[in-house]
Design a protein around this motif. Structure first.
Motif, mmCIF file in Angstrom:
data_model
loop_
_atom_site.group_PDB
_atom_site.id
_atom_site.type_symbol
_atom_site.label_atom_id
_atom_site.label_comp_id
_atom_site.label_asym_id
_atom_site.label_seq_id
_atom_site.Cartn_x
_atom_site.Cartn_y
_atom_site.Cartn_z
ATOM 1 N N GLY A 89 0.782 -1.230 0.000
ATOM 2 C CA GLY A 89 0.000 0.000 0.000
ATOM 3 C C GLY A 89 0.808 1.272 0.000
ATOM 4 O O GLY A 89 0.248 2.356 0.192
ATOM 5 N N PHE A 90 2.114 1.194 -0.231
ATOM 6 C CA PHE A 90 2.949 2.395 -0.285
ATOM 7 C C PHE A 90 3.082 2.806 -1.751
ATOM 8 O O PHE A 90 3.218 1.955 -2.637
ATOM 9 C CB PHE A 90 4.322 2.109 0.310
ATOM 10 C CG PHE A 90 5.097 3.337 0.687
ATOM 11 C CD1 PHE A 90 4.845 3.974 1.895
ATOM 12 C CD2 PHE A 90 6.065 3.868 -0.147
ATOM 13 C CE1 PHE A 90 5.546 5.120 2.263
ATOM 14 C CE2 PHE A 90 6.776 5.007 0.201
ATOM 15 C CZ PHE A 90 6.511 5.634 1.410
ATOM 16 N N PHE A 91 3.099 4.109 -2.012
ATOM 17 C CA PHE A 91 3.136 4.558 -3.403
ATOM 18 C C PHE A 91 4.455 4.202 -4.085
ATOM 19 O O PHE A 91 5.541 4.434 -3.541
ATOM 20 C CB PHE A 91 2.946 6.069 -3.502
ATOM 21 C CG PHE A 91 3.141 6.584 -4.905
ATOM 22 C CD1 PHE A 91 2.115 6.502 -5.826
ATOM 23 C CD2 PHE A 91 4.370 7.076 -5.326
ATOM 24 C CE1 PHE A 91 2.302 6.923 -7.140
ATOM 25 C CE2 PHE A 91 4.570 7.504 -6.629
ATOM 26 C CZ PHE A 91 3.529 7.419 -7.539
ATOM 27 N N THR A 92 4.353 3.639 -5.279
ATOM 28 C CA THR A 92 5.503 3.467 -6.174
ATOM 29 C C THR A 92 5.042 3.756 -7.590
ATOM 30 O O THR A 92 3.858 3.639 -7.913
ATOM 31 C CB THR A 92 6.079 2.032 -6.140
ATOM 32 O OG1 THR A 92 5.117 1.123 -6.717
ATOM 33 C CG2 THR A 92 6.428 1.591 -4.734
ATOM 34 N N ILE A 93 5.977 4.112 -8.449
ATOM 35 C CA ILE A 93 5.597 4.321 -9.849
ATOM 36 C C ILE A 93 5.227 2.988 -10.501
ATOM 37 O O ILE A 93 4.493 2.972 -11.498
ATOM 38 C CB ILE A 93 6.701 5.043 -10.649
ATOM 39 C CG1 ILE A 93 8.022 4.259 -10.644
ATOM 40 C CG2 ILE A 93 6.905 6.446 -10.128
ATOM 41 C CD1 ILE A 93 9.073 4.826 -11.590
ATOM 42 N N ALA A 94 5.710 1.880 -9.944
ATOM 43 C CA ALA A 94 5.312 0.569 -10.479
ATOM 44 C C ALA A 94 3.819 0.365 -10.277
ATOM 45 O O ALA A 94 3.115 -0.141 -11.171
ATOM 46 C CB ALA A 94 6.112 -0.537 -9.804
ATOM 47 N N ASP A 95 3.324 0.731 -9.100
ATOM 48 C CA ASP A 95 1.895 0.591 -8.823
ATOM 49 C C ASP A 95 1.089 1.519 -9.728
ATOM 50 O O ASP A 95 0.053 1.129 -10.288
ATOM 51 C CB ASP A 95 1.634 0.923 -7.351
ATOM 52 C CG ASP A 95 0.410 0.199 -6.802
ATOM 53 O OD1 ASP A 95 -0.240 -0.521 -7.568
ATOM 54 O OD2 ASP A 95 0.120 0.353 -5.606
ATOM 55 N N LEU A 96 1.551 2.738 -9.885
ATOM 56 C CA LEU A 96 0.864 3.691 -10.755
ATOM 57 C C LEU A 96 0.817 3.178 -12.198
ATOM 58 O O LEU A 96 -0.231 3.225 -12.854
ATOM 59 C CB LEU A 96 1.564 5.046 -10.684
ATOM 60 C CG LEU A 96 0.933 6.219 -11.434
ATOM 61 C CD1 LEU A 96 1.271 7.540 -10.741
ATOM 62 C CD2 LEU A 96 1.406 6.301 -12.887
ATOM 63 N N LEU A 97 1.948 2.672 -12.667
ATOM 64 C CA LEU A 97 2.001 2.182 -14.050
ATOM 65 C C LEU A 97 1.203 0.895 -14.225
ATOM 66 O O LEU A 97 0.637 0.649 -15.295
ATOM 67 C CB LEU A 97 3.460 1.986 -14.480
ATOM 68 C CG LEU A 97 4.264 3.290 -14.618
ATOM 69 C CD1 LEU A 97 5.734 2.995 -14.868
ATOM 70 C CD2 LEU A 97 3.701 4.150 -15.749
ATOM 71 N N SER A 98 1.148 0.075 -13.185
ATOM 72 C CA SER A 98 0.312 -1.129 -13.254
ATOM 73 C C SER A 98 -1.142 -0.749 -13.480
ATOM 74 O O SER A 98 -1.854 -1.387 -14.260
ATOM 75 C CB SER A 98 0.444 -1.939 -11.957
ATOM 76 O OG SER A 98 1.712 -2.518 -11.842
ATOM 77 N N GLN A 99 -1.591 0.305 -12.774
ATOM 78 C CA GLN A 99 -2.967 0.775 -12.955
ATOM 79 C C GLN A 99 -3.216 1.254 -14.381
ATOM 80 O O GLN A 99 -4.353 1.213 -14.860
ATOM 81 C CB GLN A 99 -3.267 1.924 -11.978
ATOM 82 C CG GLN A 99 -3.539 1.487 -10.556
ATOM 83 C CD GLN A 99 -4.124 2.615 -9.716
ATOM 84 O OE1 GLN A 99 -4.488 3.676 -10.220
ATOM 85 N NE2 GLN A 99 -4.223 2.384 -8.409
ATOM 86 N N GLN A 100 -2.162 1.672 -15.058
ATOM 87 C CA GLN A 100 -2.315 2.183 -16.420
ATOM 88 C C GLN A 100 -1.963 1.135 -17.479
ATOM 89 O O GLN A 100 -1.698 1.468 -18.627
ATOM 90 C CB GLN A 100 -1.456 3.433 -16.592
ATOM 91 C CG GLN A 100 -1.811 4.527 -15.593
ATOM 92 C CD GLN A 100 -1.802 5.918 -16.203
ATOM 93 O OE1 GLN A 100 -1.787 6.088 -17.420
ATOM 94 N NE2 GLN A 100 -1.826 6.925 -15.352
ATOM 95 N N GLY A 101 -1.953 -0.133 -17.063
ATOM 96 C CA GLY A 101 -1.809 -1.222 -18.027
ATOM 97 C C GLY A 101 -0.393 -1.626 -18.361
ATOM 98 O O GLY A 101 -0.169 -2.384 -19.312
ATOM 99 N N TYR A 102 0.592 -1.162 -17.595
ATOM 100 C CA TYR A 102 1.989 -1.523 -17.842
ATOM 101 C C TYR A 102 2.333 -2.870 -17.209
ATOM 102 O O TYR A 102 1.782 -3.239 -16.161
ATOM 103 C CB TYR A 102 2.932 -0.471 -17.247
ATOM 104 C CG TYR A 102 3.182 0.733 -18.124
ATOM 105 C CD1 TYR A 102 4.429 0.962 -18.691
ATOM 106 C CD2 TYR A 102 2.171 1.663 -18.371
ATOM 107 C CE1 TYR A 102 4.671 2.083 -19.478
ATOM 108 C CE2 TYR A 102 2.391 2.787 -19.160
ATOM 109 C CZ TYR A 102 3.655 2.983 -19.713
ATOM 110 O OH TYR A 102 3.886 4.086 -20.490
#
Length: 668
Positions: free
Chosen positions: A358-371
C-alpha cells in the motif's frame, strides 16, 4: 529407569517436533482456507517447503541458548533443580507463544489480510480500548485464544515434565564439549538457514505479488518478532530535529515544491496531478540503476576518466550535471527512483514494515495504467528486502540470479553486469512483443566490493585488479555494450531510458553533510530525447515525475518531486541529503543542515569547488528545510504516502479535464 534416560537435548527434540507439527498443521489449514489464492499464486509447494524452513529457523533461535545452557549446567543438586524448572518454563512459554499466535492469525487475516505484524504490537499500547473492542466484536476469537492458551500451558507443562525428567548427563567428559559445538553449529546454521551473505528473512521466501501468500510461508511468531525488530529502527525525524505542527510541515513542503495541490486531502496532503509533456502513444520505461557510481568517477562530470561510454552517451541525451542523491545506501536510491519519497533518519521505506504494502511506487501507478512492471537483478532479490517491498507495491515480475540460465561470470554479489544486461536485453525484447507497455528497473552490482569482474574487458586504471576504479571501468564497459544492442533492438524506438546512480561509493567527509559525495550522474536517453546539458540543481526524487511525463503518463500521485520537462523557477531548485542522522537541504544559494538536538545551521556551498563555508539564513529558509526533513517521517507514520484508488484517480482526472475545458471555453 536407566533405559528411560534420553540425553541432554531430549526436551528440545520433543518440543521441536511438537511445535513443527503444530505450525505445519496451522499453515496447511490456512492454505486450504485460502486455497483459491494459493492455487492462483502457484504456491502450494513453496508455502510448505519454505514454511518448514522458517519454522526450523524460528525454533533454532528459540532453543539455541537453553540448549547451550543444558550442555553447561549440572542436572543434579539445587542448581540442577532450578535449571530444570527454568527450562520447563522456557519450553512451555515458547510453545504457548507459537500456539497463541497461530490461533490469533485467522481473525487477523480476516481484518488485515496479513499475518499478525506491527499492528498487533501497536494495539498492545492501548489495552483498555483493544480489550473493549475484542470483547464487543470478537468473543469467539477471545474464547478460542483463551482455551488454546490454557491447553497449551497445561499439556505443555505435562510434556515438559516428561521430557525434562528423561534428561541425562553424558558419561564421558568430552561429550559435553562435543554437544556444545554441535549445538552452536546446528543452531547457528539452522537459525541463519542460509550459507549466503545474509540470514533468512521474509524477503528470502517471498514468491508472490500477493502479500498474504508470502506471509503463509512464515509463521505468525516469526512475523511478529520480525516486526518488533523493524520497529526499533523506525525513528521519527522529530526525535532528532525537533517538532513542528503537522499543518505547518505540510504547508511548507507544499510551498517549497512550487506545485499545485488542489486535489489533496487530509489522507493524501501532497496529492497532485502532473500532465505529461509527451502526449503520444505511451512509451516503455527502463531505469538502469548504477551501483555506487558517484560523479567523481564520471569524466563528463569532472571526475576520473573511467566512464568513456557513459561520457559519450551524455552527449547524446539529456544529461543532468547537478543532480544529487538522497542518501548513501542502495535502498535509499531505490526509494528515491521508485517512490519519489523524501529521505529520513530512519531506514529506507524498502525495509520498513508499514510500507511493505500500500505504499506509493511508480510501479503501482504504471500497473494501474496497463503496464507490465518488472525488476531485474543479478543477485538475490531478497537482499535489503527488495523482493518483499517490490512484490507488495506494484512490481509484477522479478528476475534474479536463480532465473539466469548461463552466467558467464559470477561474483560475490551474483551475475556480472554483462550477464545482467544480457538478461535485460532478453527480457525487454520479449516484453516489446507484447501488446502493452512495460516498466523495468535494472539494478547493477559489479561496482561493489570486493570489486570482481571478468578478465579481458578493460585496460585497468589501477595496477591491482580488484579496485573500485577498475570495476567502474568494467561496469561502464558493460553499459556501453548494452546500449549498442539496445539501439538496434525492437524496443529502442518506444522506450525512454535513464542511467542513474543509487549513491556515491564510500560517502564520507569532515563536513556535517559532504555535499560533493552526494553528486551522482543521471542521464535520460532514447530515440526522441534531444541532447541537452541541464545545469539546474536537482534531486533523484525529481526523476520519477520527470520520467512519467516523458513516457506520456498522466500521474496522480503524492510525489513532491519536480517534473523537469517543465520550466522551474530557480527558487524551487533543491536537493535533499540524509547523511547518517544529519539532513542537508541544498538550494541554489544556501545549504541548511539539521543535526540531532541542534538548531539548523546555514552554509554557503560553492558548486565549482565543493567548498562549504558557514553563513546565515532566514527563519523561513530554516523552517522550510526543517519541514522537508520532518515530512518523510510524518508521511510514513501517518500513512500519507499511498497510491489513490483507481476510482479516485479517475474522478480527479475527470475534474481536471473539466477544468481544462472550462478554461479553454473562457479563453475563446
Amino acid at each position: 529407569m536407566h533405559n528411560n534416560k534420553k540425553g541432554l537435548l531430549f526436551p528440545f527434540w520433543v518440543f521441536g517436533l511438537t511445535t513443527l507439527s503444530l505450525l505445519m498443521v496451522s499453515r496447511l489449514s490456512l492454505a486450504f482456507w485460502l486455497s483459491d489464492r494459493v492455487t492462483k499464486a502457484d504456491g502450494w509447494m513453496t508455502i510448505i517447503l519454505q514454511g518448514l524452513r522458517v519454522d526450523i529457523s524460528t525454533l533454532c533461535w528459540l532453543f539455541i541458548l537453553p540448549a547451550l545452557l543444558a550442555c553447561v549446567l549440572p542436572q543434579s543438586g539445587m542448581v540442577g533443580k532450578i535449571w530444570r524448572t527454568v527450562l520447563r518454563v522456557w519450553l512451555v512459554g515458547s510453545l504457548w507463544l507459537m500456539v497463541y499466535m497461530e490461533l490469533a492469525t485467522p481473525s487477523f487475516i480476516m481484518e488485515y489480510d496479513l499475518r499478525p505484524n506491527r499492528l498487533f504490537v501497536e494495539y498492545l499500547i492501548y489495552p483498555k480500548e483493544v480489550f473493549g473492542m475484542l470483547w464487543t466484536g470478537y468473543k469467539l476469537e477471545l474464547a478460542i485464544g483463551l482455551i488454546g492458551s490454557i491447553l497449551a500451558i497445561i499439556l505443555g507443562w505435562k510434556l515438559s515434565g516428561y521430557a525434562v525428567n528423561r534428561m541425562s548427563s553424558p558419561q564421558k567428559w568430552y561429550q559435553r564439549p562435543a554437544l556444545m559445538i554441535a549445538v552452536i553449529v546446528v543452531g547457528v546454521l539452522g537459525a541463519r538457514s542460509s550459507l549466503g551473505h545474509r540470514p533468512l528473512n521474509p524477503a528470502m521466501v517471498a514468491f508472490s505479488s500477493d502479500p498474504l501468500m508470502n506471509d503463509l510461508a512464515i509463521n505468525s511468531s516469526y512475523s511478529l518478532i520480525f516486526a518488533i525488530k523493524n520497529m526499533a529502527s523506525e525513528q521519527s525525524a522529530s526525535k532528532f530535529y525537533g517538532s513542528m505542527p503537522e499543518n505547518e510541515i505540510i504547508s511548507l513542503v507544499r510551498q517549497s515544491s512550487g506545485k499545485s495541490y488542489e486535489y489533496s486531502s487530509a489522507e493524501l496532503p501532497t496529492l497532485n496531478v502532473n500532465e505529461p509533456s509527451y502526449t503520444g502513444k505511451k512509451k516503455n520505461l527502463v531505469i538502469l540503476l548504477q551501483e555506487s557510481l558517484g560523479a567523481r568517477f564520471v569524466g563528463e562530470l569532472g571526475g576520473l576518466p573511467l566512464t568513456p561510454n557513459l561520457d559519450k552517451l551524455m552527449q547524446e541525451g539529456w544529461n543532468f550535471r547537478q543532480l544529487y542523491a538522497t542518501g548513501t545506501r542502495s535502498v535509499r536510491g531505490i526509494e528515491a527512483v521508485t517512490t519519489g519519497f523524501s529521505p529520513t533518519p530512519s531506514r529506507a521505506v524498502v525495509k520498513l514494515s508499514k510500507s511493505q504494502t500500500g505504499f506509493f511506487t511508480i510501479a503501482d501507478l504504471l500497473s494501474q495504467q496497463g503496464y507490465h512492471t518488472q525488476f531485474i537483478y543479478g543477485g538475490e532479490a531478497h537482499f535489503d528486502n527488495m523482493k518483499t517491498f517490490f512484490l507488495g507495491n506494484g512490481f509484477q515480475d522479478i528476475i534474479e540470479e536463480k532465473d539466469y540460465d548461463n552466467i558467464a561470470f559470477k561474483g560475490s554479489w551474483g551475475a556480472s553486469d554483462e550477464d545482467l544486461y544480457a538478461m535485460a536485453d532478453k527480457q525487454l525484447t520479449k516484453l516489446s512483443k507484447q501488446d502493452k507497455p512495460f516498466f523495468s528497473l535494472v539494478f547493477t552490482s559489479s561496482n561493489h566490493s570486493p570489486y570482481e569482474y571478468p578478465d579481458g574487458r578493460i585496460t585497468q586504471y589501477d595496477a591491482a585488479k580488484n579496485t573500485r576504479n577498475n570495476t567502474v571501468k568494467y561496469s561502464d564497459y558493460a553499459l556501453g555494450e548494452f546500449f549498442k544492442k539496445a539501439k538496434q533492438s525492437s524496443y529502442w524506438d518506444d522506450t525512454v531510458f535513464i542511467v542513474i546512480a543509487d549513491h556515491d561509493s564510500r560517502v564520507y567527509g569532515s563536513d556535517l553533510v559532504p555535499v560533493d559525495r552526494f553528486h551522482i550522474p543521471a542521464l535520460i536517453i532514447g530515440k526522441d530525447i534531444p541532447a541537452h546539458q541541464d545545469t539546474r540543481l536537482a534531486s533523484n526524487i525529481d526523476m520519477p515525475p520527470t520520467l512519467l511525463s516523458l513516457i506520456g503518463v498522466r500521474s496522480v500521485s503524492p510525489m513532491i518531486g519536480h517534473d523537469m520537462t517543465k520550466p522551474l523557477a530557480p527558487q524551487y531548485e533543491r536537493a535533499m541529503m540524509q547523511f547518517a542522522k544529519n539532513f542537508g537541504y541544498l538550494t541554489r544559494d544556501k545549504l541548511i543542515v539539521l543535526a540531532p538536538e541542534r538548531k539548523p545551521r546555514a552554509f554557503d556551498y560553492n558548486f565549482e569547488t565543493a567548498e562549504i563555508t558557514p553563513s546565515e539564513a532566514t527563519d523561513t529558509q530554516k523552517n522550510i528545510a526543517k519541514a522537508n526533513a520532518l515530512w518523510g517521517s510524518l508521511a510514513y507514520n501517518k500513512g500519507l504516502y499511498k497510491m489513490p484508488s483507481e476510482r479516485e484517480v479517475a474522478n480527479i482526472l475527470a475534474l481536471e479535464d473539466e477544468a481544462v475545458q472550462t478554461t479553454a471555453a473562457a479563453v475563446k
